[in-house]
Scaffold this active site. Structure first.
Site, short mmCIF file in Angstrom:
data_model
loop_
_atom_site.label_atom_id
_atom_site.label_comp_id
_atom_site.label_asym_id
_atom_site.label_seq_id
_atom_site.Cartn_x
_atom_site.Cartn_y
_atom_site.Cartn_z
N ASN A 168 57.85 36.25 23.22
CA ASN A 168 56.79 36.76 23.80
C ASN A 168 56.56 37.39 25.07
O ASN A 168 57.49 36.44 26.03
CB ASN A 168 55.38 35.68 24.21
CG ASN A 168 55.18 35.02 22.52
OD1 ASN A 168 55.20 35.32 21.04
ND2 ASN A 168 55.67 33.79 22.47
N THR B 216 48.80 60.70 22.69
CA THR B 216 47.24 60.64 23.45
C THR B 216 46.40 60.27 22.06
O THR B 216 46.23 60.72 21.32
CB THR B 216 46.92 62.03 23.49
OG1 THR B 216 46.99 63.47 22.57
CG2 THR B 216 47.75 63.43 24.81
N HIS B 217 45.34 59.54 22.80
CA HIS B 217 43.99 58.66 21.99
C HIS B 217 45.61 57.84 21.44
O HIS B 217 45.37 57.62 20.28
CB HIS B 217 43.76 60.03 21.19
CG HIS B 217 42.63 60.60 21.73
ND1 HIS B 217 42.16 60.96 22.41
CD2 HIS B 217 43.04 62.39 21.57
CE1 HIS B 217 41.75 61.81 23.15
NE2 HIS B 217 42.02 62.74 22.77
N SER C 141 57.62 30.41 21.79
CA SER C 141 56.53 29.95 20.47
C SER C 141 56.70 28.42 20.35
O SER C 141 58.11 28.21 20.12
CB SER C 141 56.09 30.59 19.53
OG SER C 141 55.45 29.32 19.30
N LYS D 243 38.75 35.76 53.62
CA LYS D 243 40.29 35.83 53.78
C LYS D 243 40.83 35.22 52.20
O LYS D 243 42.07 35.44 52.19
CB LYS D 243 40.44 34.51 54.87
CG LYS D 243 41.03 34.61 56.29
CD LYS D 243 40.38 33.64 57.22
CE LYS D 243 39.55 34.32 58.56
NZ LYS D 243 38.35 34.18 58.51
N LYS E 240 59.56 33.72 17.25
CA LYS E 240 58.79 34.09 18.53
C LYS E 240 59.69 34.73 19.59
O LYS E 240 60.08 33.93 20.15
CB LYS E 240 57.36 33.78 18.86
CG LYS E 240 56.15 33.56 17.89
CD LYS E 240 55.66 35.21 17.42
CE LYS E 240 55.39 35.67 18.31
NZ LYS E 240 53.17 34.87 18.78
N GLU F 262 52.28 39.76 30.40
CA GLU F 262 50.53 39.74 29.94
C GLU F 262 50.22 38.70 30.64
O GLU F 262 48.65 39.24 31.12
CB GLU F 262 50.62 38.80 29.02
CG GLU F 262 51.04 39.21 27.36
CD GLU F 262 51.25 37.97 26.25
OE1 GLU F 262 50.43 38.09 25.58
OE2 GLU F 262 52.19 37.56 25.76
N GLN G 60 33.83 34.53 57.12
CA GLN G 60 34.99 34.10 56.69
C GLN G 60 35.55 33.78 55.41
O GLN G 60 36.31 33.36 54.90
CB GLN G 60 34.29 31.63 57.24
CG GLN G 60 35.92 31.48 56.39
CD GLN G 60 35.14 30.19 57.58
OE1 GLN G 60 35.20 30.17 58.39
NE2 GLN G 60 34.49 29.15 57.11
N SER H 239 37.89 26.19 57.45
CA SER H 239 38.49 27.47 57.50
C SER H 239 39.54 26.94 56.99
O SER H 239 40.72 27.36 57.16
CB SER H 239 38.09 28.77 57.28
OG SER H 239 38.19 28.78 58.74
N TYR I 236 28.94 39.48 63.92
CA TYR I 236 29.40 38.69 62.79
C TYR I 236 28.70 37.66 62.58
O TYR I 236 27.57 37.13 63.41
CB TYR I 236 30.31 37.73 64.38
CG TYR I 236 31.33 36.99 63.37
CD1 TYR I 236 32.55 36.68 62.76
CD2 TYR I 236 30.61 35.15 63.53
CE1 TYR I 236 32.69 36.16 61.80
CE2 TYR I 236 31.23 33.78 62.73
CZ TYR I 236 31.92 34.20 61.40
OH TYR I 236 33.10 33.62 60.84
N ASN J 101 34.65 35.00 67.28
CA ASN J 101 34.74 36.12 67.05
C ASN J 101 35.66 37.50 66.38
O ASN J 101 36.09 38.33 65.63
CB ASN J 101 33.77 36.64 67.09
CG ASN J 101 32.30 35.64 66.38
OD1 ASN J 101 33.06 35.14 65.96
ND2 ASN J 101 31.07 35.96 67.26
N1 ARG Z 1 36.78 30.41 60.81
C1 ARG Z 1 36.24 31.94 61.24
C2 ARG Z 1 36.11 32.74 60.01
O1 ARG Z 1 36.91 32.87 59.55
C3 ARG Z 1 36.69 31.82 63.33
C4 ARG Z 1 35.62 32.93 63.46
C5 ARG Z 1 34.47 31.96 63.94
N2 ARG Z 1 32.94 31.77 64.50
C6 ARG Z 1 31.76 31.52 64.90
N3 ARG Z 1 30.72 32.25 65.55
N4 ARG Z 1 31.76 30.20 64.07
O2 ARG Z 1 35.14 33.97 60.35
#
Ligand code: ARG
Length: 454
Positions: free
Chosen positions: A301, A171-172, A293, A341, A299, A306, A338, A39, A333, A126
């Site tokens: 835009n 409205t509408h 454009s 993120k 144009k 958008e 992971q 990660s 966990y 964790n």
């Molecule tokens: N990179 C892991 C995550 O984002 C960190 C935790 C990893 N824990 C483990 N027991 N492998 O979740």
């Protein structure tokens, strides 16, 4: 990504030298596994939170006598030197590290030696990652709320500049009743203020210290969770350690708040795009917030509005992605988590960018108030006022509605507006209409009647 090989020429002596779990293993994962599991490419962004969390954890270990003062000093100096390098952009990320936690820990051991390995006492990745993420969610909501407030201020400013401007309300998508441009803009302020409240709820949900949950079951070391709570600025200790490492509700809360906020920005974008068409002509985007454009020289835009509208899809997608990731997870966990993120970072980035872009658009857009006012004159927009007038003279609203409906039909057939009829024309339709009816077809008076308290 290619340093880990255990057999054949050049193989390192132990798996322990290459992974944080070496003792029990005789082989490291294949390169494809390492890449798949890593990660670091995206969780590097948690480095400040990770170091902050580690500093608090180490200080707590020292205050509990689990680390000596000397050990703590080395660890603290080492972490601070890593932070300095990161801030200066010279920290050498080792892409073979699995995640931000391993990257910083191995850099620490590289800098201060064996004592660096003591940092992880009484802690697991964790609870470490859950802590980092809570800190990051809190920081993100604070920035989001500041930008939301900034956009509200611009909308209020533009409303104040045009406080008496009348425009058609719909409205509408059909002309309904005349309204004030200030009220139309004010509706978006109301939406955004609710968005800020939702962001603050996500902040509150994140504001709990889960450091000390360990892998899932706490730790036998005599840690002091109140101290890390204080050092990290959390409101309270998260008591249940299984929940501590497996709860991502606070991320979902933020992703939901981001989704609703982006939806509001998308609706505003849609209106501005529509209003900028030749057919409406209510607004003109500034040159700096629109594009041309490459083929059609005439144009102009509204690309950026958008894009705000278009990016709403990914913000919704991020919420759905994490909800789906979480739905089948047994306690506690699981590595699935992971996957929290990228949706988190992406939604925060997208909403922050969209708020900034909308701020520039709203600051510089031109309102064609004369065209708005003219449009408010058409479309029989005071028909409801006329019905209300008859109600004032004693007629039931349903009957009044019918009388005015017939009047509109007559005008439509004769190609006239309600304002073009004289007092006598009205009296012919219904004897309750007296000369003061002309006041009730006046657009300004119609708006003023509905703004008695303004
Ligand atoms: N990179 C892991 C995550 O984002 C960190 C935790 C990893 N824990 C483990 N027991 N492998 O979740």
């Amino acid at each position: 990504m290619a340093k880990k090989k255990t057999t054949g020429p050049g193989a390192p002596e132990s798996v322990a030298a290459q992974t944080p779990w070496g003792g029990r293993f005789e082989e490291v994962p294949d390169e494809i596994m390492q890449q798949f599991g890593a990660s670091l490419p995206f969780d590097q962004r948690l480095c400040d939170e990770d170091i902050f969390g580690s500093l608090a954890h180490a200080a707590m270990l020292a205050s509990q006598g689990i680390l000596t003062e000397d050990e703590f000093q080395l660890i603290e100096d080492g972490l601070q030197s890593i932070q300095v390098d990161i801030d200066e952009g010279v920290f050498a990320w080792d892409i073979t590290d699995e995640d931000v936690h391993m990257a910083i820990e191995s850099a620490l051991v590289g800098r201060i030696g064996e004592v660096g390995k003591k940092l992880h006492t009484g802690r697991s990745r964790n609870d470490q990652v859950a802590t980092d993420l809570r800190l990051a969610v809190k920081a993100a909501t604070e920035i989001l709320v500041i930008l939301i407030d900034g956009l509200c201020a611009v909308l209020e400013q533009r409303a104040a500049e045009h406080k008496d401007v009348i425009m058609p309300g719909y409205t509408h998508m059909q002309k309904a009743q005349p309204v004030l441009l200030a009220d139309h803009l004010g509706a978006y302020v109301a939406m955004l203020q609710r968005d800020a409240l939702r962001m603050e709820l996500a902040y509150d949900a994140a504001d709990m210290n889960v450091l000390g949950s360990g892998a899932l079951a706490g730790t036998s070391h005599p840690i002091d969770r109140d101290l890390t709570t204080e050092l990290l600025g959390f409101r309270e200790v998260g008591e249940n350690t299984l929940d501590g490492v497996s709860d991502r509700d606070f991320v979902l809360d933020l992703l939901y708040a981001c989704s609703v906020c982006q939806m509001h920005l998308s609706r505003l974008s849609e209106e501005l795009i529509l209003w900028s068409t030749e057919e409406f002509g209510f607004v003109t985007f500034s040159d700096a917030t629109s594009t041309g454009s490459s083929i059609m020289p005439q144009k102009k835009n509204p690309d950026f509005a958008e894009l705000i509208r278009g990016k709403t899809g990914r913000v919704y997608g991020n919420l759905l992605a994490l909800l789906t990731t979480m739905k089948g997870l047994p306690l506690a966990y699981n590595k699935d988590m992971q996957e929290d993120k990228e949706p988190f970072f992406d939604s925060v980035d997208t909403v922050l960018d969209s708020l900034n872009v909308m701020l520039s658009i709203m600051e510089s857009i031109t309102f064609h108030t004369d065209i708005m006012r003219k449009a408010a004159g058409g479309g029989f927009m005071v028909a409801t006022d006329l019905a209300d007038y008859l109600v004032g003279k004693g007629m039931a609203f349903r009957d009044a509605h019918e009388v005015v409906g017939k009047l509109v039909l007559k005008c439509e057939r004769e190609g006239k507006t309600l304002q073009q009829l004289g007092a006598k024309d009205y009296a012919k339709i219904c004897d309750l209409f007296e000369p003061d009816v002309l006041d009730w077809v006046d657009i300004e008076k119609s708006v003023a009647r509905r703004h008695r308290d303004a």
